[in-house]
Design an enzyme around this catalytic site. Structure first.
Site, PDB file in Angstrom:
ATOM      1  N   GLY A   1       0.837  -1.199   0.000  1.00  0.00           N
ATOM      2  CA  GLY A   1       0.000   0.000   0.000  1.00  0.00           C
ATOM      3  C   GLY A   1       0.869   1.245   0.000  1.00  0.00           C
ATOM      4  CB  CYS A   2       0.173   4.686   1.131  1.00  0.00           C
ATOM      5  SG  CYS A   2       1.033   6.254   1.355  1.00  0.00           S
ATOM      6  CG  PHE A   3       6.048   4.897  -0.393  1.00  0.00           C
ATOM      7  CD1 PHE A   3       5.565   6.143  -0.027  1.00  0.00           C
ATOM      8  CD2 PHE A   3       6.732   4.809  -1.602  1.00  0.00           C
ATOM      9  CE1 PHE A   3       5.748   7.265  -0.811  1.00  0.00           C
ATOM     10  CE2 PHE A   3       6.933   5.932  -2.400  1.00  0.00           C
ATOM     11  CZ  PHE A   3       6.436   7.165  -2.005  1.00  0.00           C
ATOM     12  CD1 TRP A   4       5.065   8.548   2.434  1.00  0.00           C
ATOM     13  CD2 TRP A   4       2.972   9.308   2.562  1.00  0.00           C
ATOM     14  NE1 TRP A   4       4.938   9.554   1.510  1.00  0.00           N
ATOM     15  CE2 TRP A   4       3.669  10.047   1.562  1.00  0.00           C
ATOM     16  CE3 TRP A   4       1.649   9.611   2.809  1.00  0.00           C
ATOM     17  CZ2 TRP A   4       3.068  11.063   0.834  1.00  0.00           C
ATOM     18  CZ3 TRP A   4       1.051  10.627   2.084  1.00  0.00           C
ATOM     19  CH2 TRP A   4       1.756  11.346   1.110  1.00  0.00           C
TER      20      TRP A   4
ATOM     21  CD  GLU B   1       3.077   4.991  -3.248  1.00  0.00           C
ATOM     22  OE1 GLU B   1       3.026   4.895  -1.998  1.00  0.00           O
ATOM     23  OE2 GLU B   1       2.482   5.879  -3.879  1.00  0.00           O
TER      24      GLU B   1
END
Length: 152
Positions: free
Chosen positions: A9-12, A53
């Site tokens: 998912g979103c890398f953050w 990502e």
């Protein structure tokens, strides 16, 4: 030190989770698995690059095992959703493990099979397991994003 690379998912948020693991010496976020050289965030977001990502983890195998990192990976996302994590949709958010050597490939495949057989998920696990390819580092603004924004 060894490297491991995961897309979940979103890398953050993925990076934030791995930064908490004892034995992880450093993390960075970037892109892997596509066909477009030197992509930037907007290229990947536009879904024209084929990249995911990812978070690249540098870890001390004497302090944390690859299996431990796999357990974190499986625990922080839903590996049964294709190209989606929560509200984030698109191939860049796919569940993927990029392996840096044959041992990682074997451990990742075994881990996935064991989790599938466990009955934890009603649906099939769709996580891709692939050899690592060229890694493109995201810009500084994306590195340790949650820490910069006061979120952990």
């Amino acid at each position: 030190m060894e490297k491991a690379t995961f897309g979940a998912g979103c890398f953050w948020g993925v990076e934030a989770a791995f930064r908490k693991v004892e034995g992880v010496k450093s993390t960075s976020v970037g892109y892997m698995g596509g066909h477009f050289p030197n992509p930037c965030y907007l290229d990947v977001l536009s879904r024209i690059t084929g990249h995911a990502e990812v978070v690249q983890v540098e870890y001390d195998p004497k302090s944390v095992s690859y299996d431990d990192l796999l357990a974190v990976f499986w625990g922080i996302h839903d590996p049964t959703t294709l190209n989606r994590q929560g509200a984030d949709k698109g191939e860049q958010y796919r569940s993927v493990i990029f392996c840096h050597n044959a041992q990682q490939l074997e451990r990742a495949q075994q881990s996935k099979a064991k989790l599938q057989m466990s009955g934890k998920f009603e649906q099939n696990i769709v996580t891709q397991i692939k050899p690592a390819s060229e890694y493109y580092l995201a810009t500084a603004e994306h590195q340790q994003y949650f820490e910069k924004k006061g979120r952990r």
